[in-house]
Design a protein around this motif. Sequence first.
Motif, PDB file in Angstrom:
ATOM      1  N   SER A 236       0.831  -1.208   0.000  1.00 52.23           N
ATOM      2  CA  SER A 236       0.000   0.000   0.000  1.00 52.23           C
ATOM      3  C   SER A 236       0.864   1.255   0.000  1.00 52.23           C
ATOM      4  N   ALA A 237       1.969   1.226   0.765  1.00 57.03           N
ATOM      5  CA  ALA A 237       2.868   2.379   0.796  1.00 57.03           C
ATOM      6  C   ALA A 237       3.491   2.622  -0.580  1.00 57.03           C
ATOM      7  N   ALA A 238       3.870   1.537  -1.259  1.00 55.37           N
ATOM      8  CA  ALA A 238       4.435   1.674  -2.600  1.00 55.37           C
ATOM      9  C   ALA A 238       3.409   2.239  -3.575  1.00 55.37           C
ATOM     10  N   MET A 239       2.174   1.794  -3.456  1.00 51.01           N
ATOM     11  CA  MET A 239       1.105   2.346  -4.304  1.00 51.01           C
ATOM     12  C   MET A 239       0.935   3.829  -4.039  1.00 51.01           C
ATOM     13  N   GLU A 240       0.997   4.213  -2.785  1.00 47.60           N
ATOM     14  CA  GLU A 240       0.778   5.613  -2.417  1.00 47.60           C
ATOM     15  C   GLU A 240       1.855   6.529  -2.990  1.00 47.60           C
ATOM     16  N   ARG A 241       3.078   6.059  -3.077  1.00 48.63           N
ATOM     17  CA  ARG A 241       4.154   6.904  -3.613  1.00 48.63           C
ATOM     18  C   ARG A 241       4.380   6.678  -5.103  1.00 48.63           C
ATOM     19  N   GLY A 242       3.500   5.858  -5.720  1.00 49.49           N
ATOM     20  CA  GLY A 242       3.571   5.668  -7.162  1.00 49.49           C
ATOM     21  C   GLY A 242       4.563   4.630  -7.630  1.00 49.49           C
ATOM     22  N   ILE A 383      -8.187  15.051 -10.208  1.00 52.34           N
ATOM     23  CA  ILE A 383      -7.045  15.880 -10.577  1.00 52.34           C
ATOM     24  C   ILE A 383      -5.905  15.535  -9.638  1.00 52.34           C
ATOM     25  N   SER A 384      -4.781  15.077 -10.220  1.00 52.91           N
ATOM     26  CA  SER A 384      -3.632  14.640  -9.425  1.00 52.91           C
ATOM     27  C   SER A 384      -2.474  15.605  -9.599  1.00 52.91           C
ATOM     28  N   LYS A 385      -1.990  16.141  -8.503  1.00 47.77           N
ATOM     29  CA  LYS A 385      -0.836  17.037  -8.546  1.00 47.77           C
ATOM     30  C   LYS A 385       0.446  16.278  -8.892  1.00 47.77           C
ATOM     31  N   SER A 386       0.517  15.010  -8.468  1.00 51.84           N
ATOM     32  CA  SER A 386       1.734  14.225  -8.639  1.00 51.84           C
ATOM     33  C   SER A 386       1.726  13.387  -9.902  1.00 51.84           C
ATOM     34  N   GLY A 387       0.561  13.294 -10.566  1.00 51.77           N
ATOM     35  CA  GLY A 387       0.450  12.410 -11.714  1.00 51.77           C
ATOM     36  C   GLY A 387       0.218  10.968 -11.317  1.00 51.77           C
TER      37      GLY A 387
END
Length: 419
Positions: A236-242, A383-387
Motif C-alpha cells: 500500500s505504501a508503494a502504491m501511495e508513492r507511485g 485531478i492529481s498534482k503528482s500524476g
Amino acid sequence: MTSFWIINALLLVLAIFFIVLPLWRGKQKNNAVQRNAANLEIFRDQTAEMDADLRNGLLTQELYEQGKRELQARLLEEVEEGPSMQISMPRNPLRVLAMALSLLVPLVAVGLYWKVGNPNALLPQVSHGGAEGSGAMRSEVAIRELEKKLEEKPDSPEGWLLLARSYSEVERFADAARAYDKLTKLVPNDAQLWADYADVLAMVHDQSLVGGPTKLLDKALELDPNNGKALALSGSAAMERGDYAMAVRHWENLLKLIPADTEDAKMVESGIQQARSFMQIKNGKAPMLAQRAPAEMQPTAPSGGKERIAGTVTLSDAIKSQASPDDTLFVLVRAAEGPKMPLAIIRKQVRDLPLKFALDDSMAMSPQMKMSNFEQMVVIARISKSGNAMPQPGDMQGMSATLKPGTQGVKLSIDTVVK
C-alpha cells in the motif's frame, strides 16, 4: 518463566513419586528359603520311604540307621548354605532401578522439551492476536489504571502492548504510537510489533504510509520477510508513492502466504491487478484520448458496445484556483462493489476541462476486468498534482452516483479536495 519451571518441577516430583516409590518398597524374592523348604520336604519323603522299607523287611536295622544318618548329614549341609548365600547377595536391584529412574526421568523430560518444545516462549515475548481477543481496553478508567501500573513497572512488554492496543481501540493513535515506540525498544526483534507501529503511525499522519511508516515497515521486513501485515502495508505504501512495481512485488510475496481461493487472496489479486493497471497508465500504455485536443473536438461516443458510459466532467469554481492547467486529470470507471481497480480510464490535463468523455470495453486494462462484466459502476474524475493514479491528500475529485452500463449524459463535477 520462574513459575513455569516451578510447576514443571512439581509435576516431575509427582511423576517420580508414583514410579519410584513402588520399586523402592519392592522386595527381592529369597530363593534360598524356597530351596531349604524343598529340601526338608524331600528329606521327609525319603525318611518315610525308609521307614516303610524297614517295616516291610526290605532294610535291616543297621542299613536303616546308616541311611538315615546320611540323609540328615546331607540335609544339614544344604540348609547351612542359605545364610552364607544371603550374606553375599548384592543390593536389591529394584532399589537400584528406582534410583536410576529418579535421575533419568527429569533429564529425559527436560532434554525432550528443549529439543521439540519452544524454549523461546519463556522469554519476554508478547502475543499478537487480532483485534478480537487481544485484551484491548475501551474504558478510559482502565487505561489510566494501566498507565499507572506501567509507571511503576516500565519494563513490562505485555503491559505496553496492551496499552498500545487500548489506545488504538479508542482512536488515540498518537498515544498508541508512543506506546509502540517504547515497546519496540523493549522487544526490538519482533517484526509484528514494527508492522503494528507503522500502521498506527500512518493513522497519525492522516492515513499516509509514506515516510516514517515506510521506514518501520522496512525494519519489519528486514526481521521477517514473510510477515503478512508488513507485506500488505508495504504494498500500500508503494502504491501511495507511485512505485507500482514495488507494490506488485510485495503483494505477490504476500499472495504466496495466503491460501488460494479465499477472500483475502482475491483482495490481494485485485490489488496486484490495480497496481499493474496503474503501471500501464504511468508508462503511457493505457488507452486514452489525445493528450491536448480541444474539448469540443472530443468524440462523444467512441466505438463500443452497450456497456458504454458517457458524459461531461467540469471543475467546480470553488476549488478551481487550486488546480493548475498542467495538472493530470484522470477519468475512470470502476465497479460499484468488488475490486477497486479501474475498468477503463482516460488520462488528460486540467486544461482540457470541461471534458466530454466516453468509457467502454475497448479501454479495459485487462481482459478479465471489463465494464461489461459488471452491472453497477461509478465514474470518478480526479485531478492529481503528482500524476499518481492513486488518490493522495491534496488531489481534487468528483464521483458519480451508481450507474448502469449504457448510461449517457453523466454530469460529473470535481468539487472535493482529498484529505
